[in-house]
Design a protein around this motif. Structure first.
Motif, PDB file in Angstrom:
ATOM      1  N   ASP A  73       0.863  -1.169   0.000  1.00 39.57           N
ATOM      2  CA  ASP A  73       0.000   0.000   0.000  1.00 39.57           C
ATOM      3  C   ASP A  73       0.908   1.230   0.000  1.00 39.57           C
ATOM      4  OD1 ASP A  73      -1.513   2.268   0.848  1.00 39.57           O
ATOM      5  OD2 ASP A  73      -2.967   0.959   1.824  1.00 39.57           O
ATOM      6  N   ASP A  74       0.802   2.020  -1.042  1.00 38.11           N
ATOM      7  CA  ASP A  74       1.727   3.147  -1.194  1.00 38.11           C
ATOM      8  C   ASP A  74       1.512   4.258  -0.158  1.00 38.11           C
ATOM      9  OD1 ASP A  74      -0.635   4.188  -2.210  1.00 38.11           O
ATOM     10  OD2 ASP A  74       0.188   4.681  -4.179  1.00 38.11           O
ATOM     11  N   GLN A  75       0.481   4.151   0.684  1.00 35.26           N
ATOM     12  CA  GLN A  75       0.239   5.156   1.716  1.00 35.26           C
ATOM     13  C   GLN A  75       0.509   4.650   3.132  1.00 35.26           C
ATOM     14  OE1 GLN A  75      -0.682   8.424   0.895  1.00 35.26           O
ATOM     15  NE2 GLN A  75      -0.219   7.655  -1.144  1.00 35.26           N
ATOM     16  N   LYS A  76       0.479   3.324   3.351  1.00 34.93           N
ATOM     17  CA  LYS A  76       0.522   2.807   4.716  1.00 34.93           C
ATOM     18  C   LYS A  76       1.695   1.893   5.036  1.00 34.93           C
ATOM     19  CE  LYS A  76      -4.460   3.063   5.229  1.00 34.93           C
ATOM     20  NZ  LYS A  76      -5.681   2.328   5.470  1.00 34.93           N
ATOM     21  N   ALA A  91      -2.745   0.892  -4.818  1.00 35.78           N
ATOM     22  CA  ALA A  91      -3.448   2.102  -4.388  1.00 35.78           C
ATOM     23  C   ALA A  91      -4.449   1.818  -3.269  1.00 35.78           C
ATOM     24  CB  ALA A  91      -4.144   2.732  -5.581  1.00 35.78           C
ATOM     25  N   GLY A  92      -3.952   1.502  -2.101  1.00 34.11           N
ATOM     26  CA  GLY A  92      -4.817   1.306  -0.942  1.00 34.11           C
ATOM     27  C   GLY A  92      -5.919   0.302  -1.195  1.00 34.11           C
TER      28      GLY A  92
END
Length: 161
Positions: A73-76, A91-92
């Motif tokens: 996950d590119d955010q987490k 993407a999430g």
């Protein structure tokens, strides 16, 4: 029938197309990552002393080499990129395009066959001091670019847990 997710599709494709290889999946729900773990084995007939990445020396008759590709996950996700053969973002909750998984499943046999040959050469060569698998991001991108069907463009969602 349950909704198809990134994880179920990946697992299905590995079972269908990579049955001849030792490939496993490790899903870390807390870190929002999926590892695609690959293993190679080779007979160490010369009982060559080999140090692994952590400096552990082995002269075992059968050498097991393990590496992994990380889908994250590119955010987490939190990880050290150097610990992986390749890292591929998603993407999430939206997940990842099917063509990325299709390209990975198409590319993995090439990596593993070449890797197996290189490992066998490494074990009989006095010239090679390091063995590692190789992943070409450019080649991987080219494989994805060749996949343009509507189905391959769809997103496979990250699984709920």
């Amino acid at each position: 029938m349950a909704k198809e997710t990134l994880l179920t599709y990946l697992d299905e494709q590995i079972e269908k197309k990579l049955a001849d290889f030792d490939v496993a999946i490790d899903w870390d729900t807390r870190n929002h990552t999926i590892e695609v773990i690959v293993r190679l084995y080779a007979e160490n007939t010369n009982h060559m002393a080999i140090d692994d990445r952590e400096g552990v020396r082995s002269e075992e008759e059968i050498i097991e080499f393990e590496d992994a590709i990380l889908l994250y996950d590119d955010q987490k996700a939190v990880f050290d990129e150097d610990d992986y053969l390749a890292v591929i973002p998603f993407a999430g909750k939206k997940g990842m395009q099917q063509k990325v998984i299709d390209a990975l499943i198409m590319y993995l046999p090439e990596i593993l066959v070449k890797g197996q040959d290189d490992l066998l050469d490494f074990l009989v060569s006095d010239e090679e001091s390091i063995f590692e698998l190789h992943f070409s991001p450019d080649y991987f991108q080219a494989l994805q670019a060749d996949m343009t069907t509507a189905k391959q463009e769809r997103f496979l969602p990250y699984p709920s847990y």
